[in-house]
Design a protein around this motif. Structure first.
Motif, short mmCIF file in Angstrom:
data_model
loop_
_atom_site.label_atom_id
_atom_site.label_comp_id
_atom_site.label_asym_id
_atom_site.label_seq_id
_atom_site.Cartn_x
_atom_site.Cartn_y
_atom_site.Cartn_z
N GLU A 1 -9.87 11.05 37.22
CA GLU A 1 -9.63 11.51 35.85
C GLU A 1 -8.56 10.66 35.16
O GLU A 1 -8.63 10.42 33.95
N LYS A 2 -7.57 10.18 35.91
CA LYS A 2 -6.54 9.33 35.31
C LYS A 2 -7.11 7.97 34.92
O LYS A 2 -6.78 7.42 33.86
N VAL A 3 -7.96 7.42 35.77
CA VAL A 3 -8.61 6.13 35.45
C VAL A 3 -9.52 6.30 34.24
O VAL A 3 -9.58 5.43 33.36
N ALA A 4 -10.22 7.44 34.17
CA ALA A 4 -11.13 7.69 33.05
C ALA A 4 -10.39 7.72 31.72
O ALA A 4 -10.88 7.20 30.71
N VAL A 5 -9.21 8.30 31.70
CA VAL A 5 -8.41 8.34 30.47
C VAL A 5 -7.92 6.93 30.11
O VAL A 5 -7.97 6.51 28.95
N ALA A 6 -7.47 6.18 31.11
CA ALA A 6 -6.91 4.86 30.86
C ALA A 6 -7.95 3.87 30.35
O ALA A 6 -7.61 2.93 29.61
N ILE A 7 -9.20 4.07 30.72
CA ILE A 7 -10.24 3.09 30.36
C ILE A 7 -10.87 3.36 29.00
O ILE A 7 -11.60 2.51 28.47
N LEU A 8 -10.58 4.49 28.38
CA LEU A 8 -11.25 4.85 27.12
C LEU A 8 -11.09 3.79 26.01
O LEU A 8 -12.07 3.45 25.34
N PRO A 9 -9.89 3.25 25.77
CA PRO A 9 -9.79 2.20 24.74
C PRO A 9 -10.64 0.97 25.05
O PRO A 9 -11.20 0.34 24.15
N MET A 10 -10.76 0.63 26.33
CA MET A 10 -11.56 -0.54 26.73
C MET A 10 -13.04 -0.27 26.56
O MET A 10 -13.82 -1.18 26.24
N ILE A 11 -13.45 0.97 26.76
CA ILE A 11 -14.84 1.34 26.49
C ILE A 11 -15.12 1.18 24.99
O ILE A 11 -16.20 0.72 24.59
N GLY A 12 -14.13 1.54 24.16
CA GLY A 12 -14.28 1.35 22.72
C GLY A 12 -14.52 -0.11 22.36
O GLY A 12 -15.36 -0.43 21.50
N ILE A 13 -13.80 -1.03 23.02
CA ILE A 13 -14.00 -2.46 22.78
C ILE A 13 -15.41 -2.87 23.20
O ILE A 13 -16.10 -3.62 22.48
N ALA A 14 -15.85 -2.38 24.35
CA ALA A 14 -17.20 -2.71 24.83
C ALA A 14 -18.27 -2.19 23.87
O ALA A 14 -19.28 -2.86 23.62
N LEU A 15 -18.05 -1.00 23.31
CA LEU A 15 -19.01 -0.44 22.35
C LEU A 15 -19.06 -1.28 21.07
O LEU A 15 -20.13 -1.44 20.45
N LEU A 16 -17.92 -1.82 20.67
CA LEU A 16 -17.89 -2.70 19.49
C LEU A 16 -18.73 -3.96 19.75
O LEU A 16 -19.52 -4.38 18.89
N ILE A 17 -18.57 -4.55 20.92
CA ILE A 17 -19.38 -5.74 21.27
C ILE A 17 -20.85 -5.37 21.34
O ILE A 17 -21.72 -6.14 20.91
#
Length: 426
Positions: free
Chosen positions: A389-405
């Motif tokens: 759950e901690k990793v899942a929270v930390a990765i959310l901004p990076m998922i946003g970048i991937a969604l933009l690409i």
């Protein structure tokens, strides 16, 4: 079809592997619907699903990646990336991203990349003072770069299923991969300045030349693969065999770190991984057979058309469905499952099949790092000994970048089609 989906989810929830869940769900569907006699054709369907010469590229590329990794290439790549990044604040996180980009030309699979880079970078970042969940999240986000560049196993399978040029797909994924890498670099460097992350250690000047020499083979492998295919020197299948010979030569002659034990272990791992991939493809072929009986692809296409006939709306809906599918299924299995449906929808979207392939693969890869069940998240959490759950929270901004690409890939054709047009095949 509801029965099939419920049984499939039920089998997975009780711990049955995906491949066997696919097969058991198909059998359950036939039994309940009184069509058990159709099981006679299942062995033929399974064999037909994997009876494709181009699929030979998968075991060869897996073997090449295993050999390069066994030859201590991962550590060489990390050190070289550290030399390139230099002493900037948060440099070790940037090294993680750059190393993932470089290792992409070796692995071809997100899970392999998460394991290889994670085993080196996550402990190193933790020792340097980074939060464990952040180190794991950066590694997971970087791992999806692997399936976008040659030798991407997902792009190979898409090419096999659709008849799209594998060389074109390999070239098409390169610019999105660099765009995603750049986005992640900007994020980790900005975060480093904001949170005062540590400076990385200095690479001694006398080591830099040797590091460049040792890392060069990793950079040359995708060039050899794509260049050879594009120039007509060899086919994709032959390119995979060339990659194995190249990996052996590098490990035995340049690094001199391969021995009989490591080579045997690489062959064994390649055989077991290939067996798993082919079993998934074979079992998914049974599901495709069920989809054909129910005429599901056309029904789904009709339902989506009932919502809207605008190509951009259909693209958004399709991306949403693929992202959700990527949460629960391994990408290769998901590709075999959804291609009958996508083949019905593709003519309505008005985009090139090469662009479409990169979009589909990137969608499924983002699912692998998306909570709560992204496979790469489990891998990096285990390596970093960090709660998921901690990793899942930390990765959310990076998922946003991937969604933009992903949005750029879906709606800006030049991002994927420029390189294939600049380097036409023979």
């Amino acid at each position: 079809m509801t029965l099939y989906l419920l049984s499939f989810l039920g089998f997975m929830m009780i711990g049955i592997p995906v491949a066997f869940s696919l097969g058991l769900s198909s059998i359950t569907y036939l039994i309940v619907n009184g069509q058990l006699h159709l099981m006679i054709g299942f062995p033929q369907k399974m064999i037909a699903g994997i009876d494709n010469f181009v699929l030979l590229t998968i075991p060869f590329f897996i073997l090449a990646g295993n050999l390069m990794n066994s030859a201590d290439l991962t550590r060489q790549i990390v050190r070289f990336a550290q030399m390139l990044v230099g002493r900037v604040r948060g440099g070790l996180a940037a090294v993680n991203v750059v190393a993932s980009m470089m290792f992409s030309g070796v692995s071809g699979a997100a899970t392999a990349e998460a394991s290889a880079i994670g085993s080196v970078m996550i402990p190193a970042m933790q020792r340097d003072g980074y939060k464990p969940e952040y180190a794991a999240a950066v590694t997971a986000a970087g791992s999806i770069l692997g399936p976008l560049v040659p030798p991407s196993l997902a792009l190979i399978l898409y090419g096999v299923l659709t008849g799209t040029s594998i060389a074109d797909l390999f070239l098409a994924g390169i610019v999105p991969a660099f765009a995603l890498c750049g986005g992640l670099l900007v994020y980790v460097l900005v975060k480093a300045r904001r949170e005062d992350h540590p400076l990385p250690p200095v690479i001694p000047a006398d080591e830099r030349k040797s590091l460049a020499v040792k890392a060069l083979p990793a950079l040359l492998l995708p060039v050899i693969i794509v260049g050879g295919i594009r120039s007509g020197v060899f086919t994709p299948t032959e390119a995979a065999a060339v990659a194995v010979v190249y990996a052996l030569a590098v490990g035995l002659l340049l690094y001199r770190t391969l021995d009989g034990r490591k080579i045997a272990a690489s062959f064994y791992e390649a055989a077991t991984m290939t067996a798993g991939v082919m079993l998934i493809v074979a079992m998914a072929s049974m599901t495709s057979f069920i989809l054909g009986i129910e005429n599901i692809p056309r029904e789904i296409a009709a339902q989506m058309l009932a919502i809207s006939s605008e190509p951009w709306v259909l693209l958004l809906l399709l991306n949403l469905v693929l992202l959700i599918l990527g949460l629960f299924l391994e990408p290769l299995a998901a590709l075999v499952l959804v291609m009958p449906i996508l083949n019905e929808l593709f003519p309505l979207l008005g985009i090139d099949s090469v662009q479409f392939g990169v979009m589909v693969v990137l969608n499924l890869m983002i699912g692998m790092i998306t909570p709560p069940v992204g496979l790469c998240l489990f891998i990096v959490s285990a390596i970093g000994k960090t709660p998921l759950e901690k990793v899942a929270v930390a990765i959310l901004p990076m998922i946003g970048i991937a969604l933009l690409i992903l949005a750029l890939v879906a709606f800006v054709p030049a991002l994927t089609l420029t390189l294939p047009s600049l380097f036409p095949g023979q």
